[in-house]
Design a protein around this motif. Structure first.
Motif, mmCIF file in Angstrom:
data_model
loop_
_atom_site.group_PDB
_atom_site.id
_atom_site.type_symbol
_atom_site.label_atom_id
_atom_site.label_comp_id
_atom_site.label_asym_id
_atom_site.label_seq_id
_atom_site.Cartn_x
_atom_site.Cartn_y
_atom_site.Cartn_z
ATOM 1 N N ARG A 235 0.816 -1.219 0.000
ATOM 2 C CA ARG A 235 0.000 0.000 0.000
ATOM 3 C C ARG A 235 0.846 1.264 0.000
ATOM 4 O O ARG A 235 0.449 2.304 0.522
ATOM 5 C CB ARG A 235 -0.987 0.012 1.172
ATOM 6 N N GLN A 262 -7.466 -8.480 2.382
ATOM 7 C CA GLN A 262 -8.037 -7.375 1.637
ATOM 8 C C GLN A 262 -7.392 -7.255 0.265
ATOM 9 O O GLN A 262 -6.242 -7.651 0.060
ATOM 10 C CB GLN A 262 -7.851 -6.054 2.402
ATOM 11 N N GLU A 264 -6.917 -4.119 -2.802
ATOM 12 C CA GLU A 264 -6.921 -2.667 -2.858
ATOM 13 C C GLU A 264 -7.225 -2.164 -4.265
ATOM 14 O O GLU A 264 -6.785 -2.752 -5.251
ATOM 15 C CB GLU A 264 -5.555 -2.113 -2.417
ATOM 16 N N MET A 275 -9.056 5.240 -1.973
ATOM 17 C CA MET A 275 -8.660 3.838 -1.955
ATOM 18 C C MET A 275 -9.810 3.018 -1.381
ATOM 19 O O MET A 275 -10.356 3.351 -0.330
ATOM 20 C CB MET A 275 -7.395 3.632 -1.112
ATOM 21 N N LEU A 277 -10.795 -0.657 0.001
ATOM 22 C CA LEU A 277 -10.299 -1.933 0.501
ATOM 23 C C LEU A 277 -11.455 -2.929 0.515
ATOM 24 O O LEU A 277 -12.508 -2.653 1.069
ATOM 25 C CB LEU A 277 -9.717 -1.790 1.905
#
Length: 432
Positions: A235, A262, A264, A275, A277
């Motif tokens: 990330r 998760q 992204e 963003m 998730l």
């Protein structure tokens, strides 16, 4: 090189209808009728292009690559109907997502094109053999093309075309929608290779150019305010200005957001970089039934209907009672949305998307304001559970669900489910 579909001879009477009257007619049409409207003549096709942009996207369904006939299934959220379209320009190609309404297709013999599925205009990109780590190609004794690549360890590796077509390319994104008459302002960026590095080109370039960044393994890419934003596995966000030479000028620190399994996605909305998730959970098929489908049809049944065939309710695509089939479903259980504060370089949690609809799948994401449509669909994330796999001894079977996540109450509704063996490609959102 830009290839447009051949123009049909137009009847002079149709071409003389005033634009004001054409606009009034188009306001009453659904997207399928809009496509038929644009097929009448070249002037109607040009007039219908702006009107198509106000329509909901279609979900492009998996297809049988062995059929090689250019037939594709599309699901319309507007009327919850399935349609079949012929795209001979994409026959035999692997489709790697959609950006600004354009599909990216990889064809046999390395050809890569941008294809608009509704106007059928096609724009050529540099070939697969011109990516930065491709050292060369040759034809094997089996008759297929083989690629020689430079690996991450500096060694040479050889790969066949099928692997290059299906696995070498990750994601594509476009800086803008290219104009068939002048596409020089459009920049195309791709993630590629085992380490998912970045490369870019313009439609008139001869080859792909590497984007030099401090790291690789990029999960998602998007253009935001004219700059390329790339999110890696940790990330970390890289923001690049891509001109005739690429330059990394701003790097965001790693996000401290952690909460289970998760995936992204990046989204640009109203000047904000966001963003999303996606929380997922692996479950066994033996744990219980999946979500109820609102339309009550499987994807295969829907394709039968699109082909005007009878639905065989006794048809089953794999034996659920077989002990040889271990079925594991990757279910989406929720979403979390954040926006980036560029001043503090922090991701800030967002509880509502307001009037925005988000359409998300494995290969692309797009957003639209709900105020343009009849029904209130704002604050919804439409997504595909597209990583549900059945691992057997012989093949992989795809299980896909079209669902809607409601931000207001954190609930999920399923529209339809498809159980089939056509795992390449996954469903794709195609914007009109």
């Amino acid at each position: 090189m830009i290839n447009a579909p051949p123009k049909k001879a137009a009847t002079s009477g149709w071409t003389q209808i005033p634009d004001e009257l054409l606009i009034m007619i188009m306001q009453k049409l659904t997207l399928p009728d809009m496509i038929r409207f644009g097929c009448v003549c070249s002037s109607w096709r040009s007039a219908s292009a702006p009107a198509r942009h106000g329509k909901l996207p279609w979900l492009m369904l998996p297809y049988d690559t062995l059929a090689n006939d250019g037939a594709y299934g599309f699901f319309s959220l507007y009327d919850q109907q399935f349609y079949k379209l012929q795209l001979p320009e994409a026959a035999g190609a692997r489709i790697h997502g959609s950006s600004h309404g354009w599909l990216v297709t990889v064809h046999p013999e390395s050809g890569i094109h941008l294809l608009h599925p509704f106007s059928r205009v096609r724009i050529q990109l540099p070939s697969l053999s011109t990516f930065p780590d491709v050292l060369g190609t040759f034809y094997s004794n089996e008759g297929g093309i083989t690629y020689v690549l430079s690996s991450s360890k500096g060694c040479r590796a050889e790969y066949g075309f099928k692997w290059m077509r299906d696995a070498y390319i990750g994601k594509f994104t476009l800086s803008s929608s290219p104009s068939p008459s002048s596409s020089s302002d459009c920049i195309v960026v791709a993630t590629y290779g085992e380490r998912r590095k970045l490369a870019f080109c313009r439609p008139w370039d001869n080859r792909w150019t590497a984007v030099k960044t401090p790291w690789d393994s990029y999960e998602d890419i998007i253009f935001h305010m004219g700059r390329l934003c790339a999110l890696d596995l940790q990330r970390r966000l890289v923001v690049c200005h891509i001109g005739y030479s690429s330059r990394v000028f701003e790097i965001m620190p790693p996000s401290t957001i952690t909460c289970g399994s998760q995936w992204e996605y990046l989204m640009s909305r109203a000047g904000e970089l966001m963003m999303i998730l996606r929380d997922v959970k692996w479950i066994s098929d033996a744990d219980g039934p999946g979500r109820d489908c609102s339309c009550g049809l499987s994807g295969n049944d829907a394709m039968d209907i699109a082909n005007n065939n009878e639905v065989d309710e006794s048809d089953d695509h794999y034996d659920r009672d077989s002990s040889d089939n271990d079925i594991f479903l990757c279910k989406t259980v929720g979403f979390k949305v954040y926006k980036l504060d560029f001043n503090s370089r922090r991701w800030i949690r967002v509880k509502s998307l307001g009037n925005t609809m988000v359409f998300l799948c494995e290969s692309n994401l797009l957003s639209l304001p709900a105020c343009h449509f009849d029904r209130n669909r704002g604050d919804h994330i439409y997504f595909i559970d597209d990583s549900c796999d059945t691992y057997t001894r012989e093949h992989r079977e795809g299980v896909y669900e079209l669902c809607a996540f409601k931000m207001v109450d954190q609930t999920i509704e399923t529209y339809f489910r498809t159980d089939n063996q056509m795992n390449m490609p996954t469903p794709i959102w195609a914007a009109p």
